[in-house]
Motif scaffolding. Structure first.
Motif, short mmCIF file in Angstrom:
data_model
loop_
_atom_site.label_atom_id
_atom_site.label_comp_id
_atom_site.label_asym_id
_atom_site.label_seq_id
_atom_site.Cartn_x
_atom_site.Cartn_y
_atom_site.Cartn_z
N ASP A 198 6.31 2.21 -11.07
CA ASP A 198 7.59 2.42 -10.41
C ASP A 198 7.69 1.70 -9.07
N ALA A 199 6.61 1.08 -8.66
CA ALA A 199 6.67 0.33 -7.40
C ALA A 199 7.61 -0.87 -7.58
N SER A 200 8.39 -1.15 -6.56
CA SER A 200 9.36 -2.23 -6.64
C SER A 200 8.95 -3.40 -5.74
N MET A 201 8.85 -4.56 -6.34
CA MET A 201 8.49 -5.75 -5.57
C MET A 201 9.55 -6.02 -4.50
N ARG A 202 10.77 -5.75 -4.82
CA ARG A 202 11.86 -5.93 -3.85
C ARG A 202 11.64 -5.06 -2.62
N LYS A 203 11.29 -3.80 -2.88
CA LYS A 203 11.11 -2.89 -1.76
C LYS A 203 9.90 -3.29 -0.92
N ILE A 204 8.86 -3.72 -1.60
CA ILE A 204 7.67 -4.17 -0.89
C ILE A 204 8.04 -5.34 0.04
N ALA A 205 8.78 -6.29 -0.51
CA ALA A 205 9.18 -7.45 0.29
C ALA A 205 10.04 -7.02 1.46
N LEU B 293 -8.40 3.87 -2.41
CA LEU B 293 -9.16 4.65 -3.38
C LEU B 293 -8.25 5.61 -4.13
N LEU B 294 -7.37 6.24 -3.37
CA LEU B 294 -6.43 7.17 -4.01
C LEU B 294 -5.54 6.44 -5.01
N ILE B 295 -5.04 5.28 -4.61
CA ILE B 295 -4.19 4.49 -5.51
C ILE B 295 -4.96 4.14 -6.78
N LEU B 296 -6.17 3.69 -6.57
CA LEU B 296 -7.01 3.30 -7.69
C LEU B 296 -7.21 4.48 -8.65
N LEU B 297 -7.44 5.65 -8.07
CA LEU B 297 -7.75 6.79 -8.92
C LEU B 297 -6.51 7.44 -9.51
N ASP B 298 -5.40 7.34 -8.81
CA ASP B 298 -4.29 8.20 -9.21
C ASP B 298 -2.94 7.50 -9.38
N LYS B 299 -2.87 6.24 -9.03
CA LYS B 299 -1.57 5.57 -9.04
C LYS B 299 -1.60 4.26 -9.79
N LEU C 249 0.84 -1.21 0.00
CA LEU C 249 0.00 0.00 0.00
C LEU C 249 0.87 1.25 0.00
N ALA C 250 1.84 1.25 0.88
CA ALA C 250 2.72 2.42 0.98
C ALA C 250 3.52 2.61 -0.31
N GLU C 251 4.03 1.50 -0.83
CA GLU C 251 4.87 1.60 -2.03
C GLU C 251 4.05 2.07 -3.24
N PHE C 252 2.88 1.46 -3.43
CA PHE C 252 2.05 1.88 -4.57
C PHE C 252 1.63 3.34 -4.42
N LYS C 253 1.35 3.73 -3.19
CA LYS C 253 0.91 5.12 -2.98
C LYS C 253 2.03 6.10 -3.34
N GLU D 44 -10.76 15.40 -9.64
CA GLU D 44 -9.40 15.79 -9.26
C GLU D 44 -9.41 16.45 -7.88
N GLY D 45 -10.44 17.27 -7.63
CA GLY D 45 -10.57 17.88 -6.31
C GLY D 45 -10.68 16.82 -5.23
N LEU D 46 -11.51 15.83 -5.50
CA LEU D 46 -11.64 14.70 -4.56
C LEU D 46 -10.29 14.05 -4.30
N CYS D 47 -9.57 13.79 -5.36
CA CYS D 47 -8.26 13.14 -5.22
C CYS D 47 -7.33 13.96 -4.34
N ASN D 48 -7.36 15.26 -4.54
CA ASN D 48 -6.48 16.10 -3.74
C ASN D 48 -6.86 16.07 -2.27
N ILE D 49 -8.12 16.01 -2.02
CA ILE D 49 -8.54 15.88 -0.62
C ILE D 49 -8.02 14.57 -0.05
N LEU D 50 -8.15 13.52 -0.83
CA LEU D 50 -7.69 12.20 -0.37
C LEU D 50 -6.18 12.21 -0.14
N ARG D 51 -5.47 12.88 -1.02
CA ARG D 51 -4.02 12.94 -0.88
C ARG D 51 -3.62 13.61 0.43
N LYS D 52 -4.37 14.64 0.77
CA LYS D 52 -3.98 15.45 1.92
C LYS D 52 -4.43 14.83 3.24
N TYR D 53 -5.65 14.37 3.27
CA TYR D 53 -6.20 13.91 4.54
C TYR D 53 -6.51 12.42 4.54
#
Lengths: 209, 209, 209, 209
Positions: free
Chosen positions: A27-34, A116-122, A17-21, A175-184
């Motif tokens: 650009d997410a790395s399976m190695r880093k996730i592991a 949700l943020l990942i789904l929408l933006d990542k 979750l953290a890596e994908f976010k 996009e406004g929604l996404c920004n809210i999600l990014r911040k809070y």
DNA sequence: GATGAATGAGACTTCATTCAT
DNA sequence: AATGAATGAAGTCTCATTCAT
């Protein structure tokens, strides 16, 4: 062993979750996730067939929930649209179905804000249905707004030169929604901001065309 | 040979433009750019030192033009802000400096629509100043709006609970611009839509807080 | 046109000389050679088939001259060796044929100092006979010294434990020569230093075993 | 697995040692190193971050040991030089600090003969401190010899026309060392030859100027 | 002859995925 | 189940050489 298994699984999911976010799908790395999950790389592949499956495990249910809602709202919206001539909606109270959408999103946010943020933006590069989630959401909002808002405007003798402006409005709102999600990450602040956003976007909208 | 050279150069630039637009900087493949330009891979490097230089050749001048304008607007905006107490601006006519920004963007769009879009939306991973263009633009708009709009609102006794809503509004507006760019490559339609977008976003905005 | 041709040829050769000297064969760049010669890259290939041929054009005659001398000295050395029992040479005056070698080298140096240096020290990677020049020179010197010096030592009842020391001495001496060539392009200073070097290496050598 | 890992690591190191020795740093091929180690190319990068790191793994410790000794000898040499006027050293017994240097080199040779050779003769192009090792060694020897030998000669009323001859002598001596290393991997034979080399180079040297 | 654009093999390196233990 | 070594395809880039003009 079932206990251990779940514990490992959760570590992997949390790390992913953290890596994908922060990195996005490509650009997410399976190695880093592991590594961050304190799990051997190969073991990640015991739990999840590949990167896509891991991504799916994170966002799949959120995606399903979201798409179901979208389709439901579309279905109802369409019905409403058919009944439209008999029962015009006020733009003040209903905002043309946006509330339904937003309440769905807020429901998801309560527990799955980041997913949700990942789904929408990542999700770029994941080569699956997920990649289009944001687009689907925008399209759905666009469709609802066209059905309802444009009819209202027409009734009010306001001519909309290029209906694509509705699409743009939809995309900007998402996009406004996404920004809210990014911040809070906290659900209640999200709700407050989303309510403000709805007001700013849609209150008295007819007067601004 | 000069003819050929320019022709090939343009094929490479065109191919790169398409690749960067659809894939983004990081996922763009030099191999694919070469292939689509019907040129040997090595020959791309004959024209452009490396991937970054090729990217720079596409978006560099657009970036410079944009940044110069942003700085200019910020400078003027700051001056206006200092004079603010003596001469409050109406939100109806000026829209807080947005018109200046937009006219710059429209000027760029006339000939470099896609380049601008790439700069704003596809530069992730390019590891240079270009990477932050969209953010810079949003920040600049955010700053201008905070300076002017928030003061106006305060004068009108309207309290803004969370000023982050201004940032979200800025980001949404820029996203709207991006979507217009994505859809229309023709300059005049872009102008019409942007004008509509400004109206929808900022007309009577005080009444929606 | 013949005039022009030679002029260009010389520019290429001069540029190549500098490049091979500073970079060595492998790292020398045909592009840089062409550029420094103010000649189109392709044109270099009109004059010289490839990198190897260009290298050959520079050092070929020097190589031939050197190898011929080496073989000559070896031949005479061998003859001398056969006559050895009747006419032992003094180590003081003759230094075992080194003078002949050195006078050959000095002759070459007068006009082809740099070519000789390249041949001896910058030919790695050229995949031809030239690559072994230094080795050939060392081997030849080694052979001469073995023939003569070792016999002298034996006559003097001095036992040489490991004859490989002669090879090492030869290699060190050649390295000394190379360093002189690296430092001085002027023939007369080269001669003075080489004479000193010979003295330091070979005077009273028997007493140091 | 630990066994396997070390075994592979050693295969890679062995293969790299051979490749660097025969090709030099620049022309060494990671592909060939991998192939000769019977390992997938990617796996080499599992053990060593890049070519430089692999090179470093081979010669790093040898370099550190060598440089430390050089600095130590220089420090002592300098002290001796300052005390020189009161206590001139005999060139017979001390050979001007060369013994200290040589004993360091012999210590290294016992186990890391080839690494030392690579460091001294095959590091061109590695773009790190290693590249200058041989030069550093020559310079250090040159400095020590100038400090001590030239003073001794001066005291003996022997004039040295061109002090660069000392540098040439240093370089030749180091080259002699390298050749011994090239030929013998066995430590004890190396020691014997080096001792002979020192004698041949430095015994009665004053009488040869 | 002259030009320099064009080619393509090979360099180092990365990374998702597989495999032996 | 768990490990992490091993694989190989694909990435960017370089450069001697060839080719069309």
């Amino acid at each position: 062993m079932q206990y251990l298994k779940d514990e490992v699984k959760n570590r992997i999911l949390g790390s992913a979750l953290a890596e994908f976010k922060s990195m996005g799908y490509s650009d997410a790395s399976m190695r880093k996730i592991a590594k961050d999950a304190r799990v051997a790389l190969g073991n990640v592949y015991h739990y999840y067939t590949n990167k896509q499956e891991l991504f799916n495990a994170l966002v799949g249910s959120v995606y399903d929930r979201l798409i179901t809602s979208i389709q439901e709202i579309n279905r109802i919206g369409l019905k409403d649209a058919n009944e439209y001539q008999f029962m015009p909606k006020s733009d003040e109270t209903g905002y043309y179905g946006i509330n339904e959408l937003v309440s769905t999103l807020l429901g998801i946010c309560k527990e799955h804000n980041i997913e949700l943020l990942i789904l929408l933006d990542k999700s770029k590069g994941c080569k699956s249905k997920y990649e289009d989630t944001k687009q689907d959401l925008i399209d759905m909002l666009d469709e609802v707004l066209r059905d309802k808002m444009l009819r209202n405007l027409k009734d009010s003798q306001i001519e909309v030169r290029n209906p694509y402006i509705v699409y743009i409005l939809s995309a900007s709102f998402i996009e406004g929604l996404c920004n809210i999600l990014r911040k809070y990450e906290n659900g209640s602040e999200v709700k407050l901001l989303v309510d403000e956003l709805i007001t700013i976007f849609f209150k008295d909208i007819a007067s601004r065309f």
